[in-house]
Design a protein around this motif. Structure first.
Motif, PDB file in Angstrom:
ATOM      1  N   SER A 232       0.827  -1.212   0.000  1.00 42.83           N
ATOM      2  CA  SER A 232       0.000   0.000   0.000  1.00 42.83           C
ATOM      3  C   SER A 232       0.858   1.258   0.000  1.00 42.83           C
ATOM      4  N   LEU A 233       1.941   1.262   0.790  1.00 42.44           N
ATOM      5  CA  LEU A 233       2.815   2.434   0.826  1.00 42.44           C
ATOM      6  C   LEU A 233       3.536   2.631  -0.499  1.00 42.44           C
ATOM      7  N   ALA A 234       4.022   1.539  -1.097  1.00 43.18           N
ATOM      8  CA  ALA A 234       4.686   1.661  -2.390  1.00 43.18           C
ATOM      9  C   ALA A 234       3.709   2.146  -3.458  1.00 43.18           C
ATOM     10  N   LEU A 235       2.487   1.639  -3.405  1.00 43.13           N
ATOM     11  CA  LEU A 235       1.466   2.075  -4.353  1.00 43.13           C
ATOM     12  C   LEU A 235       1.118   3.543  -4.139  1.00 43.13           C
ATOM     13  N   ALA A 236       1.027   3.981  -2.882  1.00 45.81           N
ATOM     14  CA  ALA A 236       0.733   5.384  -2.589  1.00 45.81           C
ATOM     15  C   ALA A 236       1.864   6.288  -3.071  1.00 45.81           C
ATOM     16  N   PHE A 237       3.107   5.877  -2.859  1.00 51.65           N
ATOM     17  CA  PHE A 237       4.255   6.682  -3.292  1.00 51.65           C
ATOM     18  C   PHE A 237       4.246   6.872  -4.806  1.00 51.65           C
ATOM     19  N   SER A 238       4.093   5.784  -5.546  1.00 54.94           N
ATOM     20  CA  SER A 238       4.115   5.885  -7.008  1.00 54.94           C
ATOM     21  C   SER A 238       2.897   6.630  -7.536  1.00 54.94           C
ATOM     22  N   THR A 239       1.733   6.420  -6.928  1.00 57.59           N
ATOM     23  CA  THR A 239       0.518   7.085  -7.396  1.00 57.59           C
ATOM     24  C   THR A 239       0.582   8.587  -7.176  1.00 57.59           C
ATOM     25  N   VAL A 240       1.033   9.001  -5.990  1.00 53.98           N
ATOM     26  CA  VAL A 240       1.153  10.433  -5.697  1.00 53.98           C
ATOM     27  C   VAL A 240       2.166  11.084  -6.630  1.00 53.98           C
ATOM     28  N   GLY A 241       3.296  10.419  -6.849  1.00 52.57           N
ATOM     29  CA  GLY A 241       4.306  10.976  -7.736  1.00 52.57           C
ATOM     30  C   GLY A 241       3.819  11.112  -9.170  1.00 52.57           C
ATOM     31  N   LEU A 242       3.183  10.071  -9.682  1.00 54.69           N
ATOM     32  CA  LEU A 242       2.671  10.129 -11.051  1.00 54.69           C
ATOM     33  C   LEU A 242       1.541  11.141 -11.191  1.00 54.69           C
ATOM     34  N   LEU A 243       0.702  11.263 -10.164  1.00 58.90           N
ATOM     35  CA  LEU A 243      -0.371  12.252 -10.193  1.00 58.90           C
ATOM     36  C   LEU A 243       0.194  13.666 -10.204  1.00 58.90           C
ATOM     37  N   ALA A 244       1.254  13.899  -9.446  1.00 52.02           N
ATOM     38  CA  ALA A 244       1.897  15.216  -9.449  1.00 52.02           C
ATOM     39  C   ALA A 244       2.467  15.538 -10.829  1.00 52.02           C
ATOM     40  N   LEU A 245       3.089  14.561 -11.478  1.00 56.27           N
ATOM     41  CA  LEU A 245       3.609  14.781 -12.823  1.00 56.27           C
ATOM     42  C   LEU A 245       2.485  15.055 -13.818  1.00 56.27           C
ATOM     43  N   LEU A 246       1.381  14.325 -13.686  1.00 54.34           N
ATOM     44  CA  LEU A 246       0.248  14.525 -14.594  1.00 54.34           C
ATOM     45  C   LEU A 246      -0.346  15.921 -14.434  1.00 54.34           C
ATOM     46  N   ILE A 247      -0.504  16.378 -13.200  1.00 51.74           N
ATOM     47  CA  ILE A 247      -1.029  17.726 -12.956  1.00 51.74           C
ATOM     48  C   ILE A 247      -0.095  18.778 -13.550  1.00 51.74           C
ATOM     49  N   SER A 248       1.210  18.567 -13.408  1.00 48.51           N
ATOM     50  CA  SER A 248       2.181  19.516 -13.960  1.00 48.51           C
ATOM     51  C   SER A 248       2.070  19.590 -15.476  1.00 48.51           C
ATOM     52  N   VAL A 249       1.965  18.438 -16.120  1.00 44.09           N
ATOM     53  CA  VAL A 249       1.881  18.413 -17.580  1.00 44.09           C
ATOM     54  C   VAL A 249       0.605  19.097 -18.075  1.00 44.09           C
ATOM     55  N   LEU A 250      -0.532  18.765 -17.472  1.00 43.49           N
ATOM     56  CA  LEU A 250      -1.803  19.359 -17.903  1.00 43.49           C
ATOM     57  C   LEU A 250      -1.819  20.871 -17.658  1.00 43.49           C
ATOM     58  N   SER A 251      -1.313  21.308 -16.505  1.00 41.99           N
ATOM     59  CA  SER A 251      -1.284  22.746 -16.206  1.00 41.99           C
ATOM     60  C   SER A 251      -0.381  23.489 -17.180  1.00 41.99           C
TER      61      SER A 251
END
Length: 393
Positions: A232-251
């Protein structure tokens, strides 16, 4: 782990040398020693201990650590100078977030690099005898918490910078009232608290940090037998990181499109003399937006290139674990280390964006591309206007 024979073959020794060179960059530092140690058996290890600790490899590792620290300090000095100039202008929130990003890069580069260097020097001190030993549990937990914290902070701060610029370009009136220095500081504090909370959970016995190949860094386990908390922690780490990158790209896409529309519109209305004489203020503001968007776009590209393999591989590993798909452990270890090496270069490349893509440097580049057009200066705009008026007379 890799080899069953007790004597290295001649064909494999060049591979060991290649792997030595491949894994001598920044963070975690100096893992090449362990890779070389795995290429030899115990009988030849002591006789070749002096060869393993070769000055070029050490020099490369120290060079990358020093380069990363000096680059971040130089970029911080540039941002501090810019912040004093734009303290009460729209650029101040962006500069504050950028300073937080560089501070997290600097601290992550130095702290995690020092922790990895300590583990490696302990192995060198014992001339390879400690290759099979693992760091203490407390040390590994501290190391892993730093890896998670300093991994998430730059990604979340980069995402916050992209959102701030998107609001500033698309909704300037809303930006002037909502995006204040106080709220930016609260945002930075919230990001730090979130990353610290996720990284500190294993310190409270929720999940665990374990030594990773080749034993000079610690992180959340992402392969093998995983507990529910670890997965769960590894999944949370990767998900948060990828979500941050996605928000940056879209913005950045939205902001860039808005700037292009504004530039095309400005070209269409630049025919009247009154509009041309009264447009310096808006041109100056647009030049600031272009400068910040150029820096932010490059930062986003660098972050995506450096961090995506590591984050995606963690996500895939956890998903494959839940699906019960087994993979060769040595392949997972090598690819995870390669992905980490690529991610660590983000801390070195980020400051060079602010060093090389400053307003003065962009002005020089535009002058080289368009010698007849001088931009970003009031005096040049005045000279250009007077030149056009004189040609009419």
């Amino acid at each position: 782990m890799f080899f069953r024979s007790h004597s290295p073959s001649k064909n494999f020794l060049p591979f060991c040398n290649i792997m030595d060179v491949l894994f001598t960059s920044s963070l975690p530092v100096l893992c090449h020693y362990n890779l070389t140690a795995l290429c030899y058996d115990n009988q030849t290890l002591n006789s070749t201990s002096q060869t393993l600790v070769n000055p070029p490899a050490f020099g490369m590792s120290y060079f990358t650590m020093t380069l990363g620290a000096l680059s971040n300090l130089t970029a911080l000095a540039i941002l501090a100078h810019s912040y004093t100039r734009f303290r009460r202008r729209a650029k101040a929130p962006f500069l504050l977030l950028a300073s937080g990003l560089l501070l997290s890069d600097l601290a992550g580069h130095v702290i995690t690099g020092a922790l990895a260097l300590h583990l490696h020097l302990g192995r060198v001190k014992h001339h390879g005898a400690a290759v099979l030993l693992k760091p203490s549990q407390g040390y590994c937990k501290l190391f892993g918490a730093c890896m998670v914290f300093f991994g998430l902070c730059p990604l979340l701060l980069g995402s916050a910078m992209a959102v701030e610029r998107c609001i500033g370009i698309t909704q300037p009136l809303l930006h002037s009232t909502v995006v204040t220095i106080v709220r930016i500081r609260l945002t930075i504090l919230l990001i730090i608290s979130s990353a610290l909370s996720l990284g500190g959970l294993p310190l409270l016995n929720v999940g665990d940090y374990k030594p990773q190949f080749p034993g000079t860094w610690c992180f959340l386990p992402v392969y093998g037998s995983l507990s529910t908390a670890d997965a769960s922690l590894a999944l949370a780490f990767s998900t948060v990181g990828l979500l941050a990158l996605l928000i940056s790209v879209l913005s950045n896409i939205i902001s860039g499109w808005k700037l292009l529309q504004a530039r095309f519109k400005d070209k269409c209305v630049r025919t009247s003399t009154v509009r041309r004489q009264g447009s310096f203020s808006s041109s100056s503001l647009q030049s600031l937006d272009v400068e910040m968007m150029t820096q932010l776009a490059v930062i986003t590209v660098v972050s995506c290139v450096c961090w995506s393999p590591f984050l995606i591989y963690i996500l895939i590993s956890v998903i494959m674990y839940y699906e019960g798909i087994a993979r060769p452990e040595h392949q997972v270890e090598k690819f995870l280390l390669l992905a980490l090496r690529l991610a660590s270069w983000n801390q070195i490349l980020d400051p060079w964006v602010y060093i090389l893509l400053r307003r003065a440097v962009l002005r020089r580049i535009l002058q080289l591309l368009h010698p007849d057009r001088v931009v970003f200066t009031a005096s040049s705009f005045y000279r250009d206007s007077n030149r056009k008026q004189m040609s009419l007379h």
